[in-house]
Write a protein that holds these residues in place. Sequence first.
Motif, PDB file in Angstrom:
ATOM      1  N   SER A 163       0.797  -1.236   0.000  1.00 39.98           N
ATOM      2  CA  SER A 163       0.000   0.000   0.000  1.00 39.98           C
ATOM      3  C   SER A 163       0.825   1.280   0.000  1.00 39.98           C
ATOM      4  N   HIS A 164       2.146   1.166   0.184  1.00 40.16           N
ATOM      5  CA  HIS A 164       2.974   2.357   0.338  1.00 40.16           C
ATOM      6  C   HIS A 164       4.214   2.340  -0.563  1.00 40.16           C
ATOM      7  N   PRO A 165       4.052   2.089  -1.853  1.00 38.55           N
ATOM      8  CA  PRO A 165       5.228   2.089  -2.729  1.00 38.55           C
ATOM      9  C   PRO A 165       5.756   3.502  -2.946  1.00 38.55           C
ATOM     10  N   CYS A 166       7.069   3.603  -3.156  1.00 36.60           N
ATOM     11  CA  CYS A 166       7.650   4.908  -3.484  1.00 36.60           C
ATOM     12  C   CYS A 166       7.880   5.036  -4.988  1.00 36.60           C
ATOM     13  N   LEU A 167       7.955   3.894  -5.684  1.00 39.01           N
ATOM     14  CA  LEU A 167       8.224   3.879  -7.118  1.00 39.01           C
ATOM     15  C   LEU A 167       7.361   2.823  -7.786  1.00 39.01           C
ATOM     16  N   ILE A 168       6.695   3.205  -8.871  1.00 41.41           N
ATOM     17  CA  ILE A 168       5.926   2.260  -9.685  1.00 41.41           C
ATOM     18  C   ILE A 168       6.342   2.451 -11.136  1.00 41.41           C
ATOM     19  N   VAL A 169       6.571   1.318 -11.816  1.00 38.73           N
ATOM     20  CA  VAL A 169       6.974   1.328 -13.222  1.00 38.73           C
ATOM     21  C   VAL A 169       5.981   0.499 -14.024  1.00 38.73           C
ATOM     22  N   GLU A 170       5.546   1.052 -15.147  1.00 37.54           N
ATOM     23  CA  GLU A 170       4.721   0.314 -16.101  1.00 37.54           C
ATOM     24  C   GLU A 170       5.442   0.328 -17.443  1.00 37.54           C
ATOM     25  N   VAL A 171       5.570  -0.849 -18.053  1.00 33.98           N
ATOM     26  CA  VAL A 171       6.094  -0.954 -19.409  1.00 33.98           C
ATOM     27  C   VAL A 171       4.883  -0.897 -20.340  1.00 33.98           C
ATOM     28  N   LEU A 172       4.936  -0.004 -21.279  1.00 33.44           N
ATOM     29  CA  LEU A 172       3.785   0.263 -22.141  1.00 33.44           C
ATOM     30  C   LEU A 172       3.595  -0.838 -23.183  1.00 33.44           C
ATOM     31  N   SER A 173       2.366  -0.963 -23.649  1.00 36.99           N
ATOM     32  CA  SER A 173       2.060  -1.784 -24.815  1.00 36.99           C
ATOM     33  C   SER A 173       1.042  -1.001 -25.628  1.00 36.99           C
ATOM     34  N   TYR A 218      -4.333   3.875 -21.219  1.00 37.01           N
ATOM     35  CA  TYR A 218      -4.801   3.625 -19.855  1.00 37.01           C
ATOM     36  C   TYR A 218      -3.696   3.885 -18.832  1.00 37.01           C
ATOM     37  N   ASP A 219      -2.467   3.401 -19.130  1.00 34.21           N
ATOM     38  CA  ASP A 219      -1.342   3.604 -18.205  1.00 34.21           C
ATOM     39  C   ASP A 219      -1.022   5.081 -18.027  1.00 34.21           C
TER      40      ASP A 219
END
Length: 193
Positions: A101-111, A117-118
């Motif tokens: 519930s408390h991330p400092c960094l989130i990464v999404e690789v796009l498609s 949406y991302d």
Amino acid sequence: MVISQSEYYISPEEYLEGEKVSEIKHEYIDGQVYAMAGASDAHVTVVGNLFSLLRNHLRGSGCRVYMLDMKAQIDVINRYFYPDVMVNCDIRDREFEYFKSHPCLIVEVLSESTEGYDRGKKFASYRHLESLEEYVLISPDQMSVECFRRNQEGHWVLYPYEKEQEVHLASVDFHCAIAAIYEDVLLVDENLS
């Protein structure tokens, strides 16, 4: 990516229990579950590369790096997502085995199917996480890393990185050549030469 939707309301507790035994991963939005599609070779390779780089960098720091199968909980808006890569340094999340519930960094690789949406609704959802300092979008087709960093005023500022640049993720004091993130990935511009 959203490929199916349940017709009935599912509580967060029912969702979490169902995900423990489901053969398919689902994201959860306001009582509805959405099955996730598979990923390309480039997508998985970029995720694996970044996970390895961050894991080596954060070893012994007390921070944890997760990829693909750990959920991010956004409790205030009743959502659970599976980020491609997530870093958590908050001791409060140690008690939760299936989500953080408390991330400092989130990464999404796009498609192609998830990019809008991302960049839009998913980013808007992630912004409700008070602990989140950086949200990173990575193209799997060309060297392009977009780091959105929350400044002291609470505004999100874009830090773009391209070919031959060094990527800096301030939330975890991480630096690397962008090429390291793309190791073993066949890029679009390489296909054209």
